[in-house]
Design an enzyme around this catalytic site. Sequence first.
Site, PDB file in Angstrom:
ATOM      1  N   HIS A 135      47.287  31.550  47.476  1.00 49.13           N
ATOM      2  CA  HIS A 135      48.697  31.735  47.269  1.00 49.13           C
ATOM      3  C   HIS A 135      49.032  32.906  47.356  1.00 49.13           C
ATOM      4  O   HIS A 135      49.972  32.907  47.673  1.00 49.13           O
ATOM      5  CB  HIS A 135      48.926  30.136  46.173  1.00 49.13           C
ATOM      6  CG  HIS A 135      50.325  29.822  45.899  1.00 49.13           C
ATOM      7  ND1 HIS A 135      50.968  29.084  46.093  1.00 49.13           N
ATOM      8  CD2 HIS A 135      50.863  31.114  45.168  1.00 49.13           C
ATOM      9  CE1 HIS A 135      52.217  29.656  45.884  1.00 49.13           C
ATOM     10  NE2 HIS A 135      52.186  30.650  45.218  1.00 49.13           N
ATOM     11  N   GLU A 136      48.460  33.647  46.532  1.00 43.32           N
ATOM     12  CA  GLU A 136      49.228  34.648  45.935  1.00 43.32           C
ATOM     13  C   GLU A 136      48.694  36.248  47.067  1.00 43.32           C
ATOM     14  O   GLU A 136      49.735  36.556  47.301  1.00 43.32           O
ATOM     15  CB  GLU A 136      48.388  35.262  44.093  1.00 43.32           C
ATOM     16  CG  GLU A 136      48.414  34.083  43.212  1.00 43.32           C
ATOM     17  CD  GLU A 136      49.736  33.736  42.936  1.00 43.32           C
ATOM     18  OE1 GLU A 136      50.823  34.640  43.584  1.00 43.32           O
ATOM     19  OE2 GLU A 136      50.384  32.448  42.593  1.00 43.32           O
ATOM     20  N   GLU A 213      57.603  29.113  48.023  1.00 44.34           N
ATOM     21  CA  GLU A 213      56.563  29.019  47.901  1.00 44.34           C
ATOM     22  C   GLU A 213      55.789  28.066  48.608  1.00 44.34           C
ATOM     23  O   GLU A 213      54.246  27.250  48.427  1.00 44.34           O
ATOM     24  CB  GLU A 213      56.440  28.315  45.772  1.00 44.34           C
ATOM     25  CG  GLU A 213      57.079  29.281  44.852  1.00 44.34           C
ATOM     26  CD  GLU A 213      55.708  29.739  45.117  1.00 44.34           C
ATOM     27  OE1 GLU A 213      54.681  29.741  44.262  1.00 44.34           O
ATOM     28  OE2 GLU A 213      55.803  31.474  44.396  1.00 44.34           O
TER      29      GLU A 213
END
Length: 280
Positions: A135-136, A213
Amino acid sequence: MLNVILSIVGVVFGINWGGMAGKSINLTSLSIYALIIGFTGSIFSLLTSKMIAKSTMGLQMIDIDNPSTNLEAWLVSTVRKLANRAKLPMPEVAIYEGDPNAFATGPSRSSSLVAVSTGLLQLMNKKEVEAVLGHEMTHVANGDMVTMTLVQGVMNTFVVFLSRVIGWAVDRQVMRNDSDAPGAAYYVTSLILDIVLGFLAGMVVAAFSRWREYHADAGSAMLTGSPENMIAALQRLGSITPEELPGPVKGFGVSGGIGSLFATHPSIEDRIAALRVLQK
């Protein structure tokens, strides 16, 4: 924030920043002023994001060429694998003491930092941690740090420009000020609109952050080969209430404030629902 401070100074000391609000308004000068004020703070925040994170969050930087523990070696190996899959340079890697969370920051794809908290490492298994790191890394790959800076700068610019145009109109057309200098109505109206429009701009920036996100979650599923581990990681995060990250990096954590128009992250339930669509 900078434009609000300048407006307050203008009200107190009667300063007409840039001399743009006389009997006629110079839209070219105002546009340049708005751009400078609008982007100064956000660009400064971007350029100093890594330095601020290192100096305020007690990051334990990992020597990526010579990790000192098995955990550090695994983290470096996992981040390197994800970086290669995303075709990114290897970022700096760090661990910090704190509630379950992780974040990415840095001024560019080639100068980024990924950090995970001890709380997250204790809460999740390795597959789930890898999904969070994916995700990061997607934030880094998508250039989200730069994109958010541009969005914030554009919104700030519109706030500064519109507040002063409307302030001039109120001062000259409503209050009938015909002097060479701007009147109190200009300063007061500009200040009030800086605050009101600033809140509205904050909602737009937060909405864009929430949209990012979803893309970072999907990117994690792509980098790790399946959305299942990211779903599991989010379910674990949904069982706790982690503290928000500090301002410079709070929009780039795996979790963040929810439940309002100013939330940087969608709800856990909405994110999991979006990931389940990828499973079909």
